[in-house]
Write a protein that holds these residues in place. Structure first.
Motif, PDB file in Angstrom:
ATOM      1  N   VAL A 159       0.854  -1.194   0.000  1.00  0.00           N
ATOM      2  CA  VAL A 159       0.000   0.000   0.000  1.00  0.00           C
ATOM      3  C   VAL A 159       0.888   1.241   0.000  1.00  0.00           C
ATOM      4  CG1 VAL A 159      -1.957  -1.092   1.149  1.00  0.00           C
ATOM      5  CG2 VAL A 159      -0.152  -0.037   2.527  1.00  0.00           C
ATOM      6  N   PRO A 160       0.406   2.346  -0.596  1.00  0.00           N
ATOM      7  CA  PRO A 160       1.199   3.584  -0.601  1.00  0.00           C
ATOM      8  C   PRO A 160       1.234   4.236   0.774  1.00  0.00           C
ATOM      9  CG  PRO A 160      -0.955   3.971  -1.567  1.00  0.00           C
ATOM     10  CD  PRO A 160      -0.875   2.492  -1.324  1.00  0.00           C
ATOM     11  N   VAL A 161       2.247   5.061   0.974  1.00  0.00           N
ATOM     12  CA  VAL A 161       2.395   5.799   2.233  1.00  0.00           C
ATOM     13  C   VAL A 161       1.829   7.200   2.046  1.00  0.00           C
ATOM     14  CG1 VAL A 161       4.028   6.658   3.953  1.00  0.00           C
ATOM     15  CG2 VAL A 161       4.435   4.461   2.835  1.00  0.00           C
ATOM     16  N   ARG A 162       1.137   7.698   3.065  1.00  0.00           N
ATOM     17  CA  ARG A 162       0.545   9.029   3.023  1.00  0.00           C
ATOM     18  C   ARG A 162       0.887   9.787   4.311  1.00  0.00           C
ATOM     19  NH1 ARG A 162       0.536   7.964  -1.418  1.00  0.00           N
ATOM     20  NH2 ARG A 162      -1.194   7.640  -2.892  1.00  0.00           N
ATOM     21  N   LEU A 163       1.187  11.070   4.135  1.00  0.00           N
ATOM     22  CA  LEU A 163       1.504  11.926   5.277  1.00  0.00           C
ATOM     23  C   LEU A 163       0.222  12.420   5.921  1.00  0.00           C
ATOM     24  CD1 LEU A 163       3.479  13.533   7.042  1.00  0.00           C
ATOM     25  CD2 LEU A 163       3.451  15.331   5.307  1.00  0.00           C
ATOM     26  N   GLN A 164       0.187  12.356   7.245  1.00  0.00           N
ATOM     27  CA  GLN A 164      -0.953  12.839   8.008  1.00  0.00           C
ATOM     28  C   GLN A 164      -0.448  13.875   9.012  1.00  0.00           C
ATOM     29  OE1 GLN A 164      -4.691  10.549   9.911  1.00  0.00           O
ATOM     30  NE2 GLN A 164      -2.767  10.052  10.895  1.00  0.00           N
ATOM     31  N   GLY A 165      -0.915  15.109   8.877  1.00  0.00           N
ATOM     32  CA  GLY A 165      -0.462  16.146   9.787  1.00  0.00           C
ATOM     33  C   GLY A 165      -0.610  17.530   9.197  1.00  0.00           C
ATOM     34  N   ASN A 166       0.047  18.491   9.814  1.00  0.00           N
ATOM     35  CA  ASN A 166      -0.013  19.885   9.375  1.00  0.00           C
ATOM     36  C   ASN A 166       1.366  20.349   8.926  1.00  0.00           C
ATOM     37  OD1 ASN A 166      -2.755  20.196  10.058  1.00  0.00           O
ATOM     38  ND2 ASN A 166      -2.204  20.509  12.202  1.00  0.00           N
ATOM     39  N   SER A 202       0.999   8.118   8.152  1.00  0.00           N
ATOM     40  CA  SER A 202       1.965   8.432   9.194  1.00  0.00           C
ATOM     41  C   SER A 202       1.238   8.851  10.466  1.00  0.00           C
ATOM     42  CB  SER A 202       2.894   9.564   8.736  1.00  0.00           C
ATOM     43  OG  SER A 202       2.169  10.793   8.702  1.00  0.00           O
ATOM     44  N   MET A 203       1.944   8.787  11.579  1.00  0.00           N
ATOM     45  CA  MET A 203       1.398   9.353  12.805  1.00  0.00           C
ATOM     46  C   MET A 203       1.225  10.860  12.591  1.00  0.00           C
ATOM     47  SD  MET A 203       0.888   7.044  15.115  1.00  0.00           S
ATOM     48  CE  MET A 203       0.901   7.934  16.667  1.00  0.00           C
ATOM     49  N   PRO A 204       0.202  11.464  13.203  1.00  0.00           N
ATOM     50  CA  PRO A 204       0.006  12.915  13.016  1.00  0.00           C
ATOM     51  C   PRO A 204       1.280  13.683  13.355  1.00  0.00           C
ATOM     52  CG  PRO A 204      -1.884  11.957  14.131  1.00  0.00           C
ATOM     53  CD  PRO A 204      -0.851  10.860  14.042  1.00  0.00           C
ATOM     54  N   THR A 205       1.768  14.440  12.387  1.00  0.00           N
ATOM     55  CA  THR A 205       3.047  15.154  12.520  1.00  0.00           C
ATOM     56  C   THR A 205       2.850  16.611  12.120  1.00  0.00           C
ATOM     57  OG1 THR A 205       4.168  13.105  11.893  1.00  0.00           O
ATOM     58  CG2 THR A 205       5.493  15.108  11.893  1.00  0.00           C
ATOM     59  N   VAL A 218       9.250   9.196  10.390  1.00  0.00           N
ATOM     60  CA  VAL A 218       7.966   9.267  11.090  1.00  0.00           C
ATOM     61  C   VAL A 218       7.397   7.861  11.209  1.00  0.00           C
ATOM     62  CG1 VAL A 218       5.643  10.240  11.060  1.00  0.00           C
ATOM     63  CG2 VAL A 218       7.553  11.571  10.162  1.00  0.00           C
ATOM     64  N   PRO A 219       6.977   7.426  12.401  1.00  0.00           N
ATOM     65  CA  PRO A 219       6.344   6.110  12.532  1.00  0.00           C
ATOM     66  C   PRO A 219       4.984   6.085  11.859  1.00  0.00           C
ATOM     67  CG  PRO A 219       6.254   7.302  14.617  1.00  0.00           C
ATOM     68  CD  PRO A 219       7.115   8.114  13.699  1.00  0.00           C
ATOM     69  N   LEU A 220       4.602   4.933  11.355  1.00  0.00           N
ATOM     70  CA  LEU A 220       3.301   4.777  10.719  1.00  0.00           C
ATOM     71  C   LEU A 220       2.230   4.523  11.786  1.00  0.00           C
ATOM     72  CD1 LEU A 220       4.229   2.546   7.644  1.00  0.00           C
ATOM     73  CD2 LEU A 220       4.016   5.038   7.760  1.00  0.00           C
ATOM     74  N   GLN A 221       1.045   5.039  11.521  1.00  0.00           N
ATOM     75  CA  GLN A 221      -0.052   4.878  12.472  1.00  0.00           C
ATOM     76  C   GLN A 221      -0.491   3.417  12.507  1.00  0.00           C
ATOM     77  OE1 GLN A 221      -3.786   7.044  11.713  1.00  0.00           O
ATOM     78  NE2 GLN A 221      -3.566   7.844  13.788  1.00  0.00           N
ATOM     79  N   LYS A 222      -0.620   2.891  13.727  1.00  0.00           N
ATOM     80  CA  LYS A 222      -0.974   1.486  13.876  1.00  0.00           C
ATOM     81  C   LYS A 222      -2.444   1.262  13.558  1.00  0.00           C
ATOM     82  CE  LYS A 222       2.569   0.468  17.341  1.00  0.00           C
ATOM     83  NZ  LYS A 222       2.821  -0.047  18.707  1.00  0.00           N
ATOM     84  N   VAL A 223      -2.715   0.118  12.999  1.00  0.00           N
ATOM     85  CA  VAL A 223      -4.078  -0.342  12.730  1.00  0.00           C
ATOM     86  C   VAL A 223      -4.262  -1.657  13.479  1.00  0.00           C
ATOM     87  CG1 VAL A 223      -5.719  -1.113  10.979  1.00  0.00           C
ATOM     88  CG2 VAL A 223      -4.141   0.768  10.469  1.00  0.00           C
TER      89      VAL A 223
END
Length: 339
Positions: A159-166, A202-205, A218-223
């Motif tokens: 799966v692709p990686v996506r950035l999550q944050g501001n 990613s974890m919110p960054t 950045v660590p990936l958000q766990k599911v």
């Protein structure tokens, strides 16, 4: 040289005699005897104290053995469990010294038929822990109260990686590109969970006041029930500085009948926009399309029309057209039949 050795030998002999005389003196002997009885009294007091009952917390390691090679644990057991024990102090001290507390082992084969999500009964854990305790020891509590692990037998996908944050950049700059290393990761999970995962986020960054290219791991958000490999990503934010550029772009007519053509005055308009220095030279007039539709002019009662920007490069921002209105005429041109 001989003189120095004689002085040193005499000084050493004199010092030894002084120390011996102090240790063999009556006051020193009485003090040493006093210390001996104090130590004996302390030992008796300690034995008396340790003979009382106490409660204390201990940590016991957990091991899951006999896991097949094709099994991926997507939600693993905790490394340790916390137990509260009650017994005499002498027994608890023995546990503190680590002579009796051994890791608790769970056999994967005992739960292989339970499905991909395995719950370990609390009673099972209590029994395994009690089996290594003294008969006099009471197991007061166990944390966590419930233990479980989730596994899959080689079921996974990329799966692709996506950035999550501001992301906040300096007003003069912008993010020209976001790079992910790697750009995709493997995720393993039971089929019902795997089907719901479309990307690894990613974890919110939060990135603030960026003015230069920045790379951060950045660590990936766990599911729950899923495992990402790797479970982190190196995210690079490509920062570029804005510059302003102006190009002359022709105005086109669209949806006109075959026998009619649009003439504007001027025939070209200026497009001013912001673009990063990286793309400054790459952006040309051919990347833009400015047009006026025939349907719009049918309802237009004036002699001027408004050109519209129909296409532009994704790398630009805040485009402005000048002039905003142009004079126009619709010319009739002969068709092939008329010629």
């Amino acid at each position: 040289m001989m003189f120095d050795k004689e002085i040193l030998r005499e000084h050493y002999t004199r010092t030894i005699r002084k120390i011996r005389s102090i240790l063999l003196s009556k006051s020193t002997k009485e003090f040493l005897i006093f210390l001996f009885f104090v130590f004996i009294a302390f030992c008796f007091w300690l034995l008396q104290v340790l003979n009382d009952e106490y409660e204390s917390d201990f940590s016991i390691k957990l091991n899951l053995k006999n896991v097949p090679d094709n099994v991926v644990l997507t939600s693993e057991l905790p490394e340790n469990v916390k137990v509260r024990l009650k017994d005499r102090g002498t027994v608890l001290v023995n546990y503190w010294l680590g002579r009796s507390m051994i890791p608790v082992s769970l056999d994967f084969n005992d739960y292989a038929e339970a499905g991909p999500e395995v719950m370990i009964p609390k009673a099972t854990m209590m029994q395994k822990i009690k089996s290594q305790l003294n008969q006099s020891t009471e197991l007061v509590s166990l944390k966590p109260d419930s233990l479980f692990f989730i596994y899959t037998r080689g079921e996974g996908k990329k799966v692709p990686v996506r950035l999550q944050g501001n992301i906040v950049v300096d007003p003069k700059y912008y993010i020209s590109e976001i790079l992910y290393t790697p750009d995709s990761v493997m995720v393993y999970a039971p089929a019902e969970i795997l089907d719901t995962i479309r990307a690894a986020y990613s974890m919110p960054t939060r990135f603030e006041q960026l003015s230069d290219t920045t790379t951060e791991r950045v660590p990936l958000q766990k599911v729950r029930g899923a495992k990402f490999i790797p479970d982190y990503n190196d995210i690079t934010l490509m920062v570029d500085i804005y510059s302003e550029k102006t190009l002359e772009v022709p105005v086109h007519g669209i949806n006109f009948p075959p026998d009619k053509v649009l003439r504007t005055f001027p025939s070209k308009v200026k497009v001013t926009f912001q673009v990063g220095l990286t793309h400054f030279k790459r952006v040309t007039a051919d990347d833009f399309f400015i047009a006026v539709s025939y349907e719009e002019l049918l309802n237009n009662k004036g002699s001027k029309c408004t050109p519209h920007l129909k296409a532009m490069p994704k790398t630009i921002n805040h485009p402005r057209i000048s002039p905003t209105e142009v004079d126009y005429i619709i010319e009739r041109q002969p068709t092939t039949d008329e010629e």
